[in-house]
Design a protein around this motif. Sequence first.
Motif, PDB file in Angstrom:
ATOM      1  N   SER A 118      34.312   6.631 -23.244  1.00 53.64           N
ATOM      2  CA  SER A 118      34.351   5.181 -23.113  1.00 53.64           C
ATOM      3  C   SER A 118      33.230   4.543 -23.913  1.00 53.64           C
ATOM      4  N   ASN A 119      33.325   3.233 -24.069  1.00 55.72           N
ATOM      5  CA  ASN A 119      32.230   2.451 -24.632  1.00 55.72           C
ATOM      6  C   ASN A 119      31.224   2.142 -23.538  1.00 55.72           C
ATOM      7  N   ILE A 120      29.961   2.258 -23.887  1.00 52.96           N
ATOM      8  CA  ILE A 120      28.884   1.785 -23.015  1.00 52.96           C
ATOM      9  C   ILE A 120      28.454   0.444 -23.580  1.00 52.96           C
ATOM     10  N   VAL A 121      28.435  -0.564 -22.742  1.00 52.15           N
ATOM     11  CA  VAL A 121      28.069  -1.912 -23.153  1.00 52.15           C
ATOM     12  C   VAL A 121      26.746  -2.262 -22.485  1.00 52.15           C
ATOM     13  N   ALA A 122      25.751  -2.597 -23.289  1.00 49.61           N
ATOM     14  CA  ALA A 122      24.467  -3.047 -22.769  1.00 49.61           C
ATOM     15  C   ALA A 122      24.378  -4.554 -22.979  1.00 49.61           C
ATOM     16  N   VAL A 123      24.093  -5.260 -21.903  1.00 47.19           N
ATOM     17  CA  VAL A 123      23.963  -6.714 -21.964  1.00 47.19           C
ATOM     18  C   VAL A 123      22.535  -7.071 -21.575  1.00 47.19           C
ATOM     19  N   ALA A 124      21.906  -7.934 -22.378  1.00 45.54           N
ATOM     20  CA  ALA A 124      20.553  -8.401 -22.096  1.00 45.54           C
ATOM     21  C   ALA A 124      20.570  -9.913 -21.951  1.00 45.54           C
ATOM     22  N   ARG A 125      19.808 -10.407 -20.973  1.00 45.16           N
ATOM     23  CA  ARG A 125      19.635 -11.856 -20.832  1.00 45.16           C
ATOM     24  C   ARG A 125      18.275 -12.197 -21.444  1.00 45.16           C
ATOM     25  N   SER A 126      18.306 -13.081 -22.442  1.00 45.10           N
ATOM     26  CA  SER A 126      17.100 -13.485 -23.147  1.00 45.10           C
ATOM     27  C   SER A 126      17.115 -15.002 -23.281  1.00 45.10           C
ATOM     28  N   ASP A 127      16.069 -15.647 -22.790  1.00 48.05           N
ATOM     29  CA  ASP A 127      15.991 -17.116 -22.822  1.00 48.05           C
ATOM     30  C   ASP A 127      17.235 -17.762 -22.232  1.00 48.05           C
ATOM     31  N   GLY A 128      17.805 -17.147 -21.189  1.00 47.50           N
ATOM     32  CA  GLY A 128      18.956 -17.705 -20.500  1.00 47.50           C
ATOM     33  C   GLY A 128      20.299 -17.429 -21.160  1.00 47.50           C
ATOM     34  N   ARG A 129      20.298 -16.770 -22.315  1.00 46.27           N
ATOM     35  CA  ARG A 129      21.544 -16.450 -23.019  1.00 46.27           C
ATOM     36  C   ARG A 129      21.816 -14.956 -22.937  1.00 46.27           C
ATOM     37  N   LEU A 130      23.094 -14.578 -23.054  1.00 40.99           N
ATOM     38  CA  LEU A 130      23.478 -13.174 -22.991  1.00 40.99           C
ATOM     39  C   LEU A 130      23.763 -12.623 -24.387  1.00 40.99           C
ATOM     40  N   PHE A 131      23.278 -11.392 -24.609  1.00 40.36           N
ATOM     41  CA  PHE A 131      23.502 -10.679 -25.858  1.00 40.36           C
ATOM     42  C   PHE A 131      23.938  -9.261 -25.507  1.00 40.36           C
ATOM     43  N   SER A 132      24.707  -8.630 -26.400  1.00 39.90           N
ATOM     44  CA  SER A 132      25.193  -7.286 -26.076  1.00 39.90           C
ATOM     45  C   SER A 132      25.226  -6.373 -27.289  1.00 39.90           C
ATOM     46  N   ALA A 133      25.306  -5.083 -26.978  1.00 39.25           N
ATOM     47  CA  ALA A 133      25.517  -4.036 -27.966  1.00 39.25           C
ATOM     48  C   ALA A 133      26.453  -3.022 -27.330  1.00 39.25           C
ATOM     49  N   VAL A 134      27.174  -2.267 -28.172  1.00 43.22           N
ATOM     50  CA  VAL A 134      28.159  -1.306 -27.682  1.00 43.22           C
ATOM     51  C   VAL A 134      27.939   0.032 -28.375  1.00 43.22           C
ATOM     52  N   LYS A 135      28.076   1.115 -27.595  1.00 37.88           N
ATOM     53  CA  LYS A 135      28.020   2.466 -28.161  1.00 37.88           C
ATOM     54  C   LYS A 135      29.073   3.324 -27.475  1.00 37.88           C
ATOM     55  N   GLU A 136      29.822   4.076 -28.258  1.00 37.15           N
ATOM     56  CA  GLU A 136      30.835   4.962 -27.696  1.00 37.15           C
ATOM     57  C   GLU A 136      30.200   6.296 -27.320  1.00 37.15           C
ATOM     58  N   THR A 137      30.568   6.800 -26.141  1.00 35.48           N
ATOM     59  CA  THR A 137      30.154   8.128 -25.691  1.00 35.48           C
ATOM     60  C   THR A 137      31.391   8.890 -25.248  1.00 35.48           C
ATOM     61  N   LYS A 138      31.558  10.068 -25.802  1.00 35.31           N
ATOM     62  CA  LYS A 138      32.699  10.920 -25.433  1.00 35.31           C
ATOM     63  C   LYS A 138      32.268  11.842 -24.312  1.00 35.31           C
ATOM     64  N   VAL A 139      33.158  12.054 -23.346  1.00 41.39           N
ATOM     65  CA  VAL A 139      32.880  12.899 -22.191  1.00 41.39           C
ATOM     66  C   VAL A 139      33.815  14.107 -22.224  1.00 41.39           C
ATOM     67  N   THR A 140      33.237  15.314 -22.062  1.00 39.42           N
ATOM     68  CA  THR A 140      34.072  16.510 -22.071  1.00 39.42           C
ATOM     69  C   THR A 140      34.486  16.934 -20.663  1.00 39.42           C
ATOM     70  N   LEU A 141      33.672  16.614 -19.657  1.00 39.19           N
ATOM     71  CA  LEU A 141      33.996  16.935 -18.261  1.00 39.19           C
ATOM     72  C   LEU A 141      33.830  15.657 -17.449  1.00 39.19           C
ATOM     73  N   GLY A 142      34.880  15.193 -16.785  1.00 34.53           N
ATOM     74  CA  GLY A 142      34.853  13.905 -16.073  1.00 34.53           C
ATOM     75  C   GLY A 142      33.853  13.877 -14.939  1.00 34.53           C
ATOM     76  N   GLY A 143      33.326  12.669 -14.657  1.00 37.22           N
ATOM     77  CA  GLY A 143      32.341  12.520 -13.604  1.00 37.22           C
ATOM     78  C   GLY A 143      32.795  11.659 -12.455  1.00 37.22           C
ATOM     79  N   CYS A 144      33.712  10.745 -12.661  1.00 39.44           N
ATOM     80  CA  CYS A 144      34.169   9.856 -11.591  1.00 39.44           C
ATOM     81  C   CYS A 144      35.444  10.430 -10.998  1.00 39.44           C
ATOM     82  N   GLY A 145      35.291  11.359 -10.106  1.00 35.72           N
ATOM     83  CA  GLY A 145      36.445  11.934  -9.434  1.00 35.72           C
ATOM     84  C   GLY A 145      37.138  13.023 -10.230  1.00 35.72           C
ATOM     85  N   GLY A 146      36.505  13.535 -11.303  1.00 34.17           N
ATOM     86  CA  GLY A 146      37.184  14.513 -12.123  1.00 34.17           C
ATOM     87  C   GLY A 146      36.441  15.778 -12.323  1.00 34.17           C
TER      88      GLY A 146
END
Length: 150
Positions: free
Chosen positions: A122-150
Motif C-alpha cells: 500500500s501507499n503510506i501517506v504522511a500528512v503534516a500540519r504547518s501554520d494551520g495548513r495540511l501538506f502530504s507526501a506518499v511512499k509505496e511499501t510492498k508487504v510480503t507477509l500480511g499484518g492485519c489479520g493475515g
Amino acid sequence: MKANRRTVIQTSGAMATLVALGIVTAQQAHAASRPGFEARSLQDALRAVGGTPATTDQIRIVSPDIAENGAVVPVGVSSTLPNTTEFFILVEKNPVPLAAAFTIPRGTEPDVQTRVRMGESSNIVAVARSDGRLFSAVKETKVTLGGCGG
C-alpha cells in the motif's frame, strides 16, 4: 457510531482504570478519542484530520521498499516545513487508514518514528500540519507477509 450515556460512562471508566493501573498512559488514552481513527477510508480519514492536503517535497517518509512482515513495518516521518505542529500517518489500504497521530510541541524537531501494521502492499501517506495548513507526501511499501489479520 452513536454514543449513549451508558457507553460513554463505561468507556471513560475503563480508560481511567487502565491509566490508573499504568497499563495505558494518559497520552494513549487521549489518542483513543482523537478524530479520524474511526474512519474506514482514506478520504474519510483525511476529512477527519482537516481536509485534503497539498503535496510537498518538504516531508520525508522513511519506510522499507519491501517489508518482510506487515505486522511491524517501521515508518519515520520528518518535515522541513516551518511551524510543523502535527503529523498523521495513514496506510491507504488498511481497514482503518489512520495508523498514527503525533502532536509536535513548539521548539521540537518535527521527526517521528513508529511501527505500523499493513495488511497488504500500500501507499503510506504522511500528512503534516504547518501554520494551520495540511501538506502530504506518499511512499509505496510492498508487504510480503500480511499484518492485519493475515
